[in-house]
Scaffold this motif. Structure first.
Motif, PDB file in Angstrom:
ATOM      1  N   GLY A   3      17.063  -4.843  -4.487  1.00 48.05           N
ATOM      2  CA  GLY A   3      17.020  -3.410  -4.256  1.00 48.05           C
ATOM      3  C   GLY A   3      15.642  -2.800  -4.382  1.00 48.05           C
ATOM      4  N   PHE A   4      15.541  -1.559  -3.884  1.00 47.35           N
ATOM      5  CA  PHE A   4      14.298  -0.802  -4.020  1.00 47.35           C
ATOM      6  C   PHE A   4      14.605   0.683  -3.877  1.00 47.35           C
ATOM      7  CE2 PHE A   4      14.585  -1.814   0.506  1.00 47.35           C
ATOM      8  CZ  PHE A   4      14.173  -0.667   1.150  1.00 47.35           C
ATOM      9  N   VAL A   5      13.668   1.504  -4.346  1.00 46.71           N
ATOM     10  CA  VAL A   5      13.756   2.959  -4.222  1.00 46.71           C
ATOM     11  C   VAL A   5      12.587   3.383  -3.338  1.00 46.71           C
ATOM     12  CG1 VAL A   5      13.754   5.172  -5.437  1.00 46.71           C
ATOM     13  CG2 VAL A   5      14.767   3.133  -6.525  1.00 46.71           C
ATOM     14  N   ALA A   6      12.888   4.198  -2.311  1.00 45.87           N
ATOM     15  CA  ALA A   6      11.851   4.542  -1.348  1.00 45.87           C
ATOM     16  C   ALA A   6      11.997   5.955  -0.823  1.00 45.87           C
ATOM     17  CB  ALA A   6      11.892   3.557  -0.176  1.00 45.87           C
ATOM     18  N   ARG A  96       6.602   8.944  -8.271  1.00 47.59           N
ATOM     19  CA  ARG A  96       6.680   7.508  -8.541  1.00 47.59           C
ATOM     20  C   ARG A  96       6.907   7.261 -10.033  1.00 47.59           C
ATOM     21  NH1 ARG A  96       2.874   3.166  -9.817  1.00 47.59           N
ATOM     22  NH2 ARG A  96       3.664   1.212  -8.966  1.00 47.59           N
ATOM     23  N   TYR A  97       6.195   7.997 -10.854  1.00 41.80           N
ATOM     24  CA  TYR A  97       6.337   7.857 -12.308  1.00 41.80           C
ATOM     25  C   TYR A  97       7.777   8.179 -12.737  1.00 41.80           C
ATOM     26  CZ  TYR A  97       5.347   8.431 -17.278  1.00 41.80           C
ATOM     27  OH  TYR A  97       5.361   8.321 -18.642  1.00 41.80           O
ATOM     28  N   ARG A 114      -0.761  -1.923  -9.257  1.00 44.16           N
ATOM     29  CA  ARG A 114      -1.542  -0.762  -8.842  1.00 44.16           C
ATOM     30  C   ARG A 114      -0.768  -0.062  -7.736  1.00 44.16           C
ATOM     31  NH1 ARG A 114      -6.716  -0.281  -5.212  1.00 44.16           N
ATOM     32  NH2 ARG A 114      -5.603  -1.849  -4.026  1.00 44.16           N
ATOM     33  N   PHE A 115      -0.731   1.259  -7.782  1.00 45.95           N
ATOM     34  CA  PHE A 115      -0.015   2.024  -6.765  1.00 45.95           C
ATOM     35  C   PHE A 115      -0.883   2.139  -5.527  1.00 45.95           C
ATOM     36  CE2 PHE A 115       1.876   6.370  -5.508  1.00 45.95           C
ATOM     37  CZ  PHE A 115       2.851   5.769  -4.739  1.00 45.95           C
ATOM     38  N   ARG A 116      -0.410   1.549  -4.459  1.00 48.26           N
ATOM     39  CA  ARG A 116      -1.100   1.569  -3.169  1.00 48.26           C
ATOM     40  C   ARG A 116      -0.067   2.000  -2.129  1.00 48.26           C
ATOM     41  NH1 ARG A 116      -4.391  -3.595  -0.706  1.00 48.26           N
ATOM     42  NH2 ARG A 116      -5.421  -2.444   0.944  1.00 48.26           N
TER      43      ARG A 116
END
Length: 176
Positions: A3-6, A96-97, A114-116
């Motif tokens: 899974g992922f959150v987007a 995002r946090y 790292r957030f990219r």
């Protein structure tokens, strides 16, 4: 389940990204699957997914503005994918946090990274030929796409298949 959150993208941004994808080498990501990942959950149980869902229902922030700043590729020795880079803004970082906090609160052990922020445009197989590499090199760099607010926040399941991944939205969340 993987899974992922987007973040979902506005119609205008999707239109502009499709223009960038025209003639791009590799396996182009279908319009319906273009997104900006905020948290990759990896393999998690249905119970954990339910707890993530409950946590995300408590996230109350405004839709962040998204601005594509360029086209780049992710590679080590060989290119793996081409993406549209998105500007890092305070509102995007705050969202995002909050999302990652909800995921951790649900028991997900998220990788430190790292957030990219980016939207994957095309994926490459094991090798990219010289002709495709030249086409790709001509696409990299600064681009100008109109800034737009994110269209929504979603919790997704990812199914890996030989012809490419399939994403299914499990739940969507409104912004304030």
């Amino acid at each position: 389940m993987r899974g992922f959150v987007a973040l979902g993208l506005s119609e205008g941004m999707l239109d502009a990204l499709e223009v960038l994808q025209e003639g791009m080498p590799g396996r182009v990501v279908p319009r319906a699957y273009l997104h900006l990942t905020l948290a990759f959950l990896g393999e998690v149980s249905g119970t954990v997914v339910e707890r993530v869902h409950e946590g995300l229902e408590g996230v109350r922030l405004e839709a962040p503005r998204l601005r594509v700043t360029g086209v780049d590729m992710l590679s080590g020795r060989k290119p793996r994918l081409c993406f549209a880079a998105v500007e890092v803004t305070p509102e995007l970082v705050a969202l995002r946090y909050a999302v990652r906090g909800a995921c951790r609160g649900a028991g997900v052990d998220l990788a430190r990274e790292r957030f990219r922020p980016h939207v994957t445009l095309s994926r490459f197989g094991r090798e990219i030929g010289p002709r495709d590499a030249a086409v790709l090199a001509g696409r990299l760099g600064v681009v100008s796409i109109a800034e737009a607010r994110a269209a929504g926040l979603g919790l997704y399941r990812s199914l890996l298949r030989p012809e490419g991944p399939r994403y299914d939205m499990l739940a969507g969340y409104d912004f304030d």
